[in-house]
Write a protein that holds these residues in place. Structure first.
Motif, PDB file in Angstrom:
ATOM      1  N   THR A  11       0.846  -1.189   0.000  1.00  0.00           N
ATOM      2  CA  THR A  11       0.000   0.000   0.000  1.00  0.00           C
ATOM      3  C   THR A  11       0.879   1.236   0.000  1.00  0.00           C
ATOM      4  O   THR A  11       1.737   1.409   0.866  1.00  0.00           O
ATOM      5  CB  THR A  11      -0.930   0.016   1.229  1.00  0.00           C
ATOM      6  OG1 THR A  11      -1.774  -1.144   1.194  1.00  0.00           O
ATOM      7  CG2 THR A  11      -1.804   1.263   1.222  1.00  0.00           C
ATOM      8  N   GLY A  12       0.665   2.099  -0.997  1.00  0.00           N
ATOM      9  CA  GLY A  12       1.490   3.288  -1.141  1.00  0.00           C
ATOM     10  C   GLY A  12       1.031   4.437  -0.280  1.00  0.00           C
ATOM     11  O   GLY A  12       0.008   4.358   0.424  1.00  0.00           O
ATOM     12  N   ASP A  13       1.770   5.534  -0.359  1.00  0.00           N
ATOM     13  CA  ASP A  13       1.420   6.708   0.432  1.00  0.00           C
ATOM     14  C   ASP A  13       0.126   7.364  -0.045  1.00  0.00           C
ATOM     15  O   ASP A  13      -0.422   8.238   0.629  1.00  0.00           O
ATOM     16  CB  ASP A  13       2.564   7.726   0.433  1.00  0.00           C
ATOM     17  CG  ASP A  13       3.029   8.095  -0.973  1.00  0.00           C
ATOM     18  OD1 ASP A  13       2.316   7.756  -1.956  1.00  0.00           O
ATOM     19  OD2 ASP A  13       4.103   8.711  -1.094  1.00  0.00           O
ATOM     20  N   ASP A  14      -0.364   6.929  -1.202  1.00  0.00           N
ATOM     21  CA  ASP A  14      -1.643   7.433  -1.698  1.00  0.00           C
ATOM     22  C   ASP A  14      -2.806   6.545  -1.277  1.00  0.00           C
ATOM     23  O   ASP A  14      -3.952   6.764  -1.676  1.00  0.00           O
ATOM     24  CB  ASP A  14      -1.612   7.555  -3.220  1.00  0.00           C
ATOM     25  CG  ASP A  14      -1.261   6.238  -3.916  1.00  0.00           C
ATOM     26  OD1 ASP A  14      -1.055   5.222  -3.213  1.00  0.00           O
ATOM     27  OD2 ASP A  14      -1.181   6.233  -5.151  1.00  0.00           O
ATOM     28  N   TRP A  21       6.175  -4.898  -7.123  1.00  0.00           N
ATOM     29  CA  TRP A  21       7.189  -4.446  -8.087  1.00  0.00           C
ATOM     30  C   TRP A  21       6.905  -3.023  -8.577  1.00  0.00           C
ATOM     31  O   TRP A  21       7.822  -2.315  -9.000  1.00  0.00           O
ATOM     32  CB  TRP A  21       7.287  -5.396  -9.274  1.00  0.00           C
ATOM     33  CG  TRP A  21       6.063  -5.460 -10.157  1.00  0.00           C
ATOM     34  CD1 TRP A  21       5.056  -6.363 -10.095  1.00  0.00           C
ATOM     35  CD2 TRP A  21       5.735  -4.580 -11.245  1.00  0.00           C
ATOM     36  NE1 TRP A  21       4.117  -6.115 -11.067  1.00  0.00           N
ATOM     37  CE2 TRP A  21       4.506  -5.020 -11.790  1.00  0.00           C
ATOM     38  CE3 TRP A  21       6.368  -3.465 -11.813  1.00  0.00           C
ATOM     39  CZ2 TRP A  21       3.890  -4.391 -12.871  1.00  0.00           C
ATOM     40  CZ3 TRP A  21       5.752  -2.831 -12.888  1.00  0.00           C
ATOM     41  CH2 TRP A  21       4.529  -3.300 -13.407  1.00  0.00           C
ATOM     42  N   GLY A  22       5.638  -2.613  -8.498  1.00  0.00           N
ATOM     43  CA  GLY A  22       5.282  -1.289  -8.990  1.00  0.00           C
ATOM     44  C   GLY A  22       5.175  -0.238  -7.911  1.00  0.00           C
ATOM     45  O   GLY A  22       4.668   0.859  -8.177  1.00  0.00           O
ATOM     46  N   ALA A  23       5.652  -0.522  -6.733  1.00  0.00           N
ATOM     47  CA  ALA A  23       5.425   0.405  -5.617  1.00  0.00           C
ATOM     48  C   ALA A  23       6.631   1.262  -5.246  1.00  0.00           C
ATOM     49  O   ALA A  23       6.465   2.355  -4.703  1.00  0.00           O
ATOM     50  CB  ALA A  23       4.988  -0.388  -4.383  1.00  0.00           C
ATOM     51  N   ALA A  24       7.836   0.791  -5.508  1.00  0.00           N
ATOM     52  CA  ALA A  24       9.011   1.476  -4.974  1.00  0.00           C
ATOM     53  C   ALA A  24       9.520   2.599  -5.881  1.00  0.00           C
ATOM     54  O   ALA A  24       9.580   3.758  -5.479  1.00  0.00           O
ATOM     55  CB  ALA A  24      10.124   0.458  -4.709  1.00  0.00           C
ATOM     56  N   ASP A  25       9.882   2.257  -7.111  1.00  0.00           N
ATOM     57  CA  ASP A  25      10.463   3.228  -8.033  1.00  0.00           C
ATOM     58  C   ASP A  25       9.353   4.085  -8.666  1.00  0.00           C
ATOM     59  O   ASP A  25       8.349   3.552  -9.133  1.00  0.00           O
ATOM     60  CB  ASP A  25      11.238   2.485  -9.124  1.00  0.00           C
ATOM     61  CG  ASP A  25      11.922   3.428 -10.087  1.00  0.00           C
ATOM     62  OD1 ASP A  25      13.104   3.723  -9.888  1.00  0.00           O
ATOM     63  OD2 ASP A  25      11.261   3.882 -11.047  1.00  0.00           O
ATOM     64  N   PRO A  26       9.505   5.415  -8.691  1.00  0.00           N
ATOM     65  CA  PRO A  26       8.453   6.276  -9.250  1.00  0.00           C
ATOM     66  C   PRO A  26       8.102   5.945 -10.703  1.00  0.00           C
ATOM     67  O   PRO A  26       6.925   5.984 -11.079  1.00  0.00           O
ATOM     68  CB  PRO A  26       9.041   7.687  -9.123  1.00  0.00           C
ATOM     69  CG  PRO A  26      10.010   7.579  -7.991  1.00  0.00           C
ATOM     70  CD  PRO A  26      10.597   6.202  -8.097  1.00  0.00           C
TER      71      PRO A  26
END
Length: 208
Positions: A11-14, A21-26
């Motif tokens: 869960t991201g900051d949004d 795999w899609g959560a760390a790098d912008p």
């Protein structure tokens, strides 16, 4: 829909849950949220995906993604007619361009793939999407459930090779299917997964 937290979903900051795999790098996050798994029918962008998936072979996708603007520049925004007209001097020039992947075979394959695309007797999107499988009923719970090849990606690979395409092996073509939305491999619990979208649509219908 209640999903037990697990390492493959973050869960991201949004506040949105994503495949890890899609959560760390912008850049990965933007790609995950906006592109990967979204049905793509634009023949230019599909040609680009065929070529870039070939360049990715043996490398991480983020390596390609960060270089995509340069790839688009040197390959004429993947206009097949312009790429097909490239000659040996262009290959040599690109082999000296550190902004892209300097692999002679992959550069030459991109030019050959453009020529093969122009020689098709049907639109590229029609050809590629003819191999898309029926949508699965449930989203995968873990990436251990996601295959690297399928009968459909193998059939696509075989046909493209017959038509003169290169660097289009079954694994590469399955990655293309994922990227172009022919299959949806967003995990259950990811806000982009089919299951989550269907749940949201059902909730919206109830509210209406």
């Amino acid at each position: 829909m209640s999903v037990v937290p697990r390492p493959e979903i973050v869960t991201g900051d949004d506040g949105l849950a994503r495949c890890a795999w899609g959560a760390a790098d912008p850049e990965y996050r933007r790609y995950h949220d906006e592109e990967w798994g979204t049905p793509q029918h634009d023949p230019v962008r599909l040609f680009e995906k065929v070529c870039l998936e070939g360049f990715q072979s043996g490398l991480s996708w983020i390596t390609i993604l960060r270089r995509r603007p340069a790839f688009r520049e040197v390959f004429h925004d993947f206009d097949a007619s312009q790429v097909a007209a490239m000659i040996e001097a262009d290959v040599e020039r690109l082999l000296g361009d550190a902004r892209i992947i300097r692999h002679r075979g992959k550069i030459e394959a991109t030019i050959q793939n453009a020529r093969a695309t122009l020689a098709l007797d049907q639109p590229l999107d029609e050809l590629l999407w003819s191999f898309a499988p029926s949508p699965r009923d449930d989203s995968p719970v873990s990436f251990a459930e996601v295959p690297s090849t399928t009968p459909e990606s193998t059939a696509m690979s075989t046909q493209l090779r017959k038509l003169g395409f290169r660097f289009v092996g079954p694994t590469t073509m399955y990655a293309l299917m994922q990227a172009a939305g022919m299959v949806d491999d967003h995990l259950a619990g990811c806000f982009r997964s089919n299951a989550e979208r269907h749940a949201d649509e059902a909730a919206a219908a109830v509210r209406a």
